[in-house]
Design a protein around this motif. Structure first.
Motif: not given
Length: 442
Positions: A138-140, A212
């Protein structure tokens, strides 16, 4: 010794061990979860993850992982030239994995595209209460990538069988088309569903303190939510998913944790055995060799250590199926609850030779553990394990063994309560065999 002649103390110890093992298996629906759970137990026992430039000292206990799905744990208790006692198993099992662009609507049915992983026995996957687990990347808001494990825990899908009224020949053999017949049913709806949004909602439930923005990629699998069970009139059978090969993985782990700090002991849990092991985190990859070379420091020391080392490759064996007894070689019919099986194949699908067979058989005899042997019928193909692969990669003496089981590669497999405990006793004795490692037979 069979279950009929086993004393009450052995039976009780086996039951207690089986309950612990089944709890581990239930909490490990994917290799990622298995390695995370094993790492937690090892770190609680004093195993540490060394820094890349850290010197590794005699007397140390170290933990290495690769791709979050393979693990090497090392207990150093003697000069490295005395060699290593290694136990190897694998963390993966045949299953259905979810395709990247997974969700789609078909005739108001929400379904997921799936891919068969490994040599799965497919028919038992139908009409099961299925859930989803695995790893997300994932990316935040900062743009930093993070890996997180998820597990829906509850049933979210099912693969319904076609009614016999619509297929009268179903009981006479029913070919399964992997593309058309295996996508699970998740919902009845007219609304389009964003699978990534569903995954983000699951992440929020499991990691409420973290934020996220999006799921960039995932490695997810379906699994059966029916919990493992101890079954049988006298509670002497195990029924569970992933006995092949989390039974051996957990048994090897427990053997390492209770070894008496004698010699240099190594536990190897590899991913991707079910698809041939030829991956970076599989037994044919560089992971184990890189760890052992780092421990030894130089080539001469490494070669001396390997020459004095031995690997027990622990992967379950085929028990005699009473309804298909003709599928076994006469006089090589392993029984449930009759002890670990030494697996032999002269075409080297198993890496056992007479020397390593004798070493393991002697250990069993000294521990009072019954022992069996298996060869495949000459008119049938033989499976393989990480044993021949690791032996080829390292040049290490190897014996292939395993607890006997039924329904291998099914979504739910069967084994004997006593056999995993017998294997535990044998592997613990192997780790504790001699302070200076495993000697060559003279």
């Amino acid at each position: 010794m069979t279950a009929n002649t086993t004393n009450a103390q052995e039976q009780q110890a086996a039951l207690e061990f089986s309950r612990e093992m089944l709890q581990f298996i239930e909490g490990s629906p994917t290799p990622f979860h298995a390695v995370a759970n094993a790492s937690g137990l090892l770190q609680s026992a004093g195993y540490s993850v060394p820094a890349p430039d850290e010197d590794l000292a005699e007397g140390g206990r170290y933990l290495f992982s690769h791709n979050d799905s393979s693990l090497v744990a090392v207990s150093l208790n003697a000069p490295l030239e005395q060699g290593f006692s290694l136990v190897g198993a694998h963390t993966d099992s045949p299953c259905l994995k979810i395709k990247p662009n997974a969700a789609y609507l078909k005739d108001s049915c929400l379904q997921l595209g799936v891919e068969v992983y490994g040599g799965a026995l497919l028919s038992p996957w139908f009409d099961r209460d299925l859930s989803i687990a695995g790893r997300l990347t994932l990316t935040g808001r900062s743009g930093k990538l993070s890996n997180r494990l998820i597990d829906f825990l509850r049933p979210v899908g099912v693969i319904p069988s076609l009614a016999i009224h619509l297929n009268r020949e179903a009981n006479d053999g029913n070919p399964i088309n992997r593309q058309n017949h295996l996508p699970p049913l998740l919902d009845i709806t007219e609304a389009e569903v964003d699978f990534q949004t569903l995954l983000l909602e699951q992440v929020k439930q499991q990691y409420p303190q973290e934020t996220y923005d999006s799921v960039l990629a995932f490695e997810l699998a379906l699994y059966d939510t029916q919990p493992p069970a101890i079954v049988g009139l006298r509670q002497n059978l195990l029924a569970s998913a992933r006995l092949d090969n989390l039974l051996s993985s957990y048994t090897g782990l427990r053997a390492l944790l209770q070894q008496h700090q004698r010699g240099n002991c190594v536990l190897v849990l590899s991913d991707h055995e079910e698809i041939g092991s030829a991956t970076a985190s599989g037994a044919a990859g560089p992971f184990l060799e890189s760890v052992l070379r780092r421990l030894c420091g130089d080539e001469a020391r490494y070669r001396r250590a390997i020459d004095r080392s031995m690997l027990v490759s622990a992967d379950n064996a085929h028990a005699l199926h009473p309804n298909y007894a003709d599928r076994h070689e006469p006089k090589h019919k392993p029984l449930l609850n009759a002890g670990p099986v030494i697996k032999i194949n002269h075409n080297q699908r198993y890496a056992t030779n007479s020397e390593t067979q004798a070493v393991f058989a002697q250990i069993c005899a000294q521990e009072g553990v019954p022992c069996q042997s298996f060869v495949v019928r000459s008119d049938m193909g033989c499976g393989s394990t990480i044993g021949p692969i690791t032996a080829t990669e390292l040049g290490i003496r190897t014996v292939d063994v395993g607890a006997p089981q039924l329904a291998m590669h099914s979504i739910r497999e069967t084994a004997g309560v006593l056999d995993s405990h017998y294997l535990l006793r044998a592997l613990t004795a192997f780790y504790n065999r001699v302070e200076r490692g495993v000697d060559r037979v003279s």
